[in-house]
Design an enzyme around this catalytic site. Structure first.
Site, PDB file in Angstrom:
ATOM      1  N   ARG B 298      70.555  -3.332  18.385  1.00 21.07           N
ATOM      2  CA  ARG B 298      70.993  -4.182  17.273  1.00 21.07           C
ATOM      3  C   ARG B 298      71.642  -5.468  17.791  1.00 21.07           C
ATOM      4  O   ARG B 298      71.420  -6.545  17.234  1.00 21.07           O
ATOM      5  CB  ARG B 298      71.960  -3.397  16.376  1.00 21.07           C
ATOM      6  CG  ARG B 298      71.215  -2.332  15.619  1.00 21.07           C
ATOM      7  CD  ARG B 298      72.088  -1.458  14.737  1.00 21.07           C
ATOM      8  NE  ARG B 298      71.212  -0.608  13.927  1.00 21.07           N
ATOM      9  CZ  ARG B 298      71.627   0.290  13.040  1.00 21.07           C
ATOM     10  NH1 ARG B 298      72.920   0.475  12.834  1.00 21.07           N
ATOM     11  NH2 ARG B 298      70.756   0.992  12.350  1.00 21.07           N
ATOM     12  N   TYR B 439      64.110  -5.370  11.021  1.00 22.23           N
ATOM     13  CA  TYR B 439      63.943  -4.273  11.995  1.00 22.23           C
ATOM     14  C   TYR B 439      65.243  -3.909  12.726  1.00 22.23           C
ATOM     15  O   TYR B 439      66.218  -4.641  12.649  1.00 22.23           O
ATOM     16  CB  TYR B 439      62.772  -4.494  12.932  1.00 22.23           C
ATOM     17  CG  TYR B 439      62.677  -5.707  13.837  1.00 22.23           C
ATOM     18  CD1 TYR B 439      63.752  -6.499  14.151  1.00 22.23           C
ATOM     19  CD2 TYR B 439      61.439  -6.009  14.416  1.00 22.23           C
ATOM     20  CE1 TYR B 439      63.602  -7.573  15.028  1.00 22.23           C
ATOM     21  CE2 TYR B 439      61.281  -7.084  15.271  1.00 22.23           C
ATOM     22  CZ  TYR B 439      62.376  -7.859  15.572  1.00 22.23           C
ATOM     23  OH  TYR B 439      62.232  -8.905  16.426  1.00 22.23           O
ATOM     24  N   GLU B 440      65.239  -2.765  13.361  1.00 17.53           N
ATOM     25  CA  GLU B 440      66.461  -2.174  13.942  1.00 17.53           C
ATOM     26  C   GLU B 440      67.553  -2.003  12.886  1.00 17.53           C
ATOM     27  O   GLU B 440      68.745  -2.122  13.181  1.00 17.53           O
ATOM     28  CB  GLU B 440      66.994  -3.002  15.117  1.00 17.53           C
ATOM     29  CG  GLU B 440      66.064  -3.094  16.310  1.00 17.53           C
ATOM     30  CD  GLU B 440      65.858  -1.777  17.047  1.00 17.53           C
ATOM     31  OE1 GLU B 440      66.620  -0.827  16.784  1.00 17.53           O
ATOM     32  OE2 GLU B 440      64.925  -1.683  17.848  1.00 17.53           O
ATOM     33  N   GLY B 441      67.152  -1.694  11.671  1.00 14.31           N
ATOM     34  CA  GLY B 441      68.120  -1.518  10.582  1.00 14.31           C
ATOM     35  C   GLY B 441      68.259  -2.786   9.774  1.00 14.31           C
ATOM     36  O   GLY B 441      68.742  -3.786  10.282  1.00 14.31           O
TER      37      GLY B 441
END
Lengths: 598, 598
Positions: B298, B439-441
């Site tokens: 992140r 992406y990645e949350g």
């Protein structure tokens, strides 16, 4: 893939409750206009948008318009859809009856145009530009020119294009260099290159009527030396038949971020003997004529922003109601739920919905004012309404399109990873929306127009009158003895105070300290936009509460409208004081920076 | 077309003045790390970014990665650039020394990664994903696995991929269905389909080491039944040579809005006999392992946001300094000027610049805390620094990427009509940036992490300590007897008050009224982000003023820094009170809406 559904209920609400349909119906020449007629037209237009235009939107994006050897082929299905559009009489909806149009009021045609824009912005650009050219000829053309071009442009048998921009002349049209050399027969030979010409070349119709800004040989420098010419792709014979091909060629089309199906052309005028053109109106008044039409064109682009907001919202809401992911927060069940149940997804959808409805209400009220400004029997009313229209145009254009950037981007976000995949369709709305804040005058140009010509020129009189109307709504909200309305009223109160302080700053600085005012122009435009939206959403909330109490209307719609107005007050309007701070205190740092330090 | 220039001065300022380079240099194992070493590395990295990666960015976008019959061909120039990247040792910069890496501290590697992201986000994704896989194996793999895979992954001879998402399992990884069936030899047979796998297939290296989430036959339902497996594209023999091709195939790659040169793959595991994989760590702890690495990933995506902001700002500033259009407002000359002279263009550039520098400062301070949290000899310091890192990760990821959407869109706007033309390059940054908030949350996931695990779980202790540090900076600004610093301090004061009220609301509602808190999570994240940026820009302004008074440093840079901090205070930080209002009052309307009414 979801298809567009026209938001008939909200459009009808705006027409009936906010935009004073009755006053427009009472205008001379609009005797047959009433709510039932409006409903019927909106319903039919909605069917056309849903059934014909919307299904072509994604294929148009993927295939795009194609250029080859000077010819432009439109995307698959475009020609047929254009025929249906013309055959259905849709091109003529707001055109003058004397040339075969239907002369409908703006409050109706604006709603219909929102639908075309929502379902297929790329397609809509063709009739939009044609209408711009129709207005130019109607306002400034000779009787002969009107008779020669207008009937076929009104039906849509021919289209029009607007040729303003050149590589060195974008926002600054004073820099136009295209030349027009007078000929013995009264015509002119046009030489020059125009860029960014929307539907400057295509295969939809037999002829294209180009309106072109150019300079005559001894014209003064700058803005006062530009004239307007009509340059048909095919010369029109006296009997109305098509004659010789004119010396104008499409050199290329642009590879753009969005609106792929709308060909953006580079047009070369006069590479050979010179393109034959005829002066429209008087010499050296071309830019003035363009500015007369600019309001309509800018309003039209504002409708693109609104349409794209609505389309993105519909798509995101549909996805959110069907995509299952995760369990409900705060609930006891471990069952998976649709993401519409997640608070943050609801927040995003409400941002999209509330902003869209606020934009539509502001644009609707402005459309009604256009009708009154044009057709009211009382001169003072006409004048006041026109002043209101002039004030609101940069808001409808600038604020709606900037909002569209945000809303269409949120539309991608609601879809998560799928939003980034082109086939999903959400990304196209974001790409298409990006141009709306640029063409027909960038957001910066709109804001400069707002603070200069629209606020400072009359010493703040028109905007002062609007603020007085906002105050009345705020007072009504406060007096209603209703917690929901009171909360909306409180945000509106803070918004109005912020707007007043911002306007006072602009009025104090627009003269000597004009760069201070200019640095705050866009923040002020956004401030005015969101407060104007709060004003209209406040009015909508008052209507909704009254009808709910009286047991009138569609209860579910009215409850949603109340919640939407409340959300808008706390998520959008609440930014007003911060924007006022920016207007009042934010200029120096931007102005003092060394050019090379950015 | 402009090429990327690494912002060395600002990076050095962050390293020396804000991120406490000295404290990091004092850590055991970082004895050789100092400002001069950092300068040398940043300068070399800047050359590589400028000379090798940046020139490929636009061709990579246009050509994209290509899929054919299960093989993926990277964009032209990619293979050569990757070789140069690996040969230069850049892949190993932050990797552990025991496997051949250089073990540099995060404060340096983060700045270098910003450069890779700025110059070519699509390229950078490959080493970024490889590093994620390296960390997973390093933290959770057996000694045998480490010895087999890590050395070649650290050098970049092989790459890694992270296989989490499935069609029904995106944000909700509990829904993963891929199966892992144990075999007699201790390996597993993997069957399932993974989607959105970045660099899941490509032609850059001989082997790809896939890390895959899957369920063993009797695993518990939900998140506690997911295990992590290593599944190499080619099975690695005991002697390190490549053996049999594994049963994993790239079925297709996605047609995306941006990062076209980064192949986003659908991977089919086990369409035939089953892909051979080996358990990493313990069974059923796969998701837990993923979360250990999630912080780094992140943070890395946050750096993408920052890099894209900087790239867009550089391109826009260069265009603004060279594009001539219009005359200077408020000036007497009628000469045409570069658009950088127009107040609204300056405002846009300052929005871009000030936000970028604020993001970089916040990320830099967080990187230093990572180093201290990892290497400080005192346990209490390590713990406090880790708590700070954990708190800031959703900000660095969520706020930086959301800001990148805004800044890259402004970059298009500065270019006017040219910004909409793909060849200009501005639009690519906007398209590339769009995925970073997903992406990645997604931003919503980051905000949920922030209010739940990072704020509510410790009762607001960590954020309270950060706010106390902010207060100290505010007091210093107020005490400085300087109008510029006082103005910054006043905005910071309002920002801190807003943040406190927002945090108090979250703490009061995160339990019973969790949906109320959740509806305000993203606004709170934005609020925290802009106030954190104001805190760091306030610190930067104090340093700049002190150095300017003392006649130290680069005067032009320091003056620009002061103006940039002032601008940030009045254009960005000034939004804080409005956001607090939203957090406190904005939930009900979103939560009460009927699902079908959106």
């Amino acid at each position: 893939m979801s298809e567009y559904i026209a938001p008939l209920k909200d459009m009808q609400f705006v027409l009936r409750e906010l935009a004073d349909m009755d006053a427009v119906s009472a205008l001379p020449g609009h005797e047959e206009v009433n709510a039932e007629l409006a409903d019927a037209i909106l319903e039919e237009a909605g069917k056309f948008a849903n059934g014909v235009l919307s299904p072509l939107n994604w294929t148009g994006d993927r295939e795009g318009a194609k250029w080859k050897d000077g010819e432009v082929t439109t995307a698959p299905g475009w020609k047929q859809a254009y025929s249906q559009f013309v055959d259905g009489g849709w091109n003529a909806l707001s055109c003058p009856t004397e040339f075969g149009g239907q002369g409908l009021p703006h409050i109706i045609s604006a709603m219909v145009e929102e639908m075309w824009n929502a379902s297929n912005t790329s397609f809509m650009l063709c009739p939009m530009l044609t209408r711009g050219a129709i207005e130019a000829l109607q306002l400034c053309g000779s009787d002969e020119q009107k008779a020669m071009y207008l009937p076929k442009m009104v039906t849509g048998e021919w289209t029009g294009s607007m040729n303003l921009t050149e590589p060195q002349a974008g926002s600054d049209l004073a820099a136009v260099r295209t030349k027009a050399i007078p000929q013995a027969d009264g015509s002119f030979r046009i030489h020059g290159q125009k860029i960014f010409i929307t539907y400057g070349e295509h295969d939809l119709t037999d002829n294209i009527i180009h309106l072109v800004l150019a300079r005559t040989p001894n014209a003064p420098e700058g803005v006062k030396g530009i004239s307007l010419f009509v340059v048909p792709k095919f010369i029109v014979n006296a009997d109305g038949s098509l004659g010789e091909r004119n010396d104008v060629r499409c050199v290329s089309i642009e590879h753009k971020l969005g609106i792929h199906a709308s060909p953006t052309c580079v047009l070369a005028f006069g590479d050979n003997a010179g393109a034959t053109g005829w002066l429209v109106g008087e010499e050296n008044r071309g830019l003035e004529y363009m500015f007369i039409m600019m309001n309509a064109a800018r309003y039209g682009v504002g409708l693109q922003g609104i349409g794209l907001c609505d389309r993105a919202t519909q798509r995101a809401a549909e996805y959110a109601r069907t995509r299952v992911q995760g369990v409900e927060q705060g609930g006891k069940s471990r069952d998976k739920v649709a993401i519409v149940r997640h608070p943050d997804v609801r927040r995003m959808l409400m941002q999209m919905k509330s902003r869209t409805e606020a934009l539509r209400a502001v644009a609707g009220v402005t459309a009604a004012a256009m009708d009154l400004a044009h057709g009211h029997p009382d001169t003072d009313v006409r004048k006041a309404q026109q002043a209101f229209v002039d004030l609101m145009i940069p808001i409808v254009k600038g604020w709606s399109t900037e909002t569209a950037l945000l809303v269409t981007s949120l539309g991608v976000q609601v879809h998560g990873g799928m939003g980034f995949i082109e086939e999903t369709g959400a990304a196209q709305h974001m790409r298409d929306a990006r141009i709306t804040a640029i063409y027909e005058g960038t957001t910066g140009i709109q804001a400069a127009d707002l603070i200069g010509r629209k606020i400072a020129r009359d010493g703040g009189a028109t905007i002062g009158a609007v603020i007085a109307q906002m105050e009345a709504v705020r007072a009504e909200l406060a007096a209603a003895d209703d917690a929901q309305l009171a909360a909306i009223g409180a945000s509106l109160e803070a918004g109005i105070a912020a707007l007043k302080s911002g306007v006072a700053f602009i009025l104090a600085h627009q003269g000597e300290a004009i760069r201070q005012a200019a640095a705050g122009a866009v923040p002020l435009m956004e401030l005015f936009g969101i407060v104007a939206g709060g004003w209209q959403m406040g009015r909508a909330a008052l209507v909704a509460r009254r009808q709910l109490k009286a047991g009138e209307g569609d209860g579910a719609f009215l409850k949603a409208k109340l919640l939407t107005a409340r959300f808008y007050a706390d998520h959008v309007l609440s930014a007003a004081p911060g924007l006022a701070h920016t207007v009042l205190h934010g200029a120096d740092a931007a102005l003092e920076m060394a050019d090379e330090a950015f």
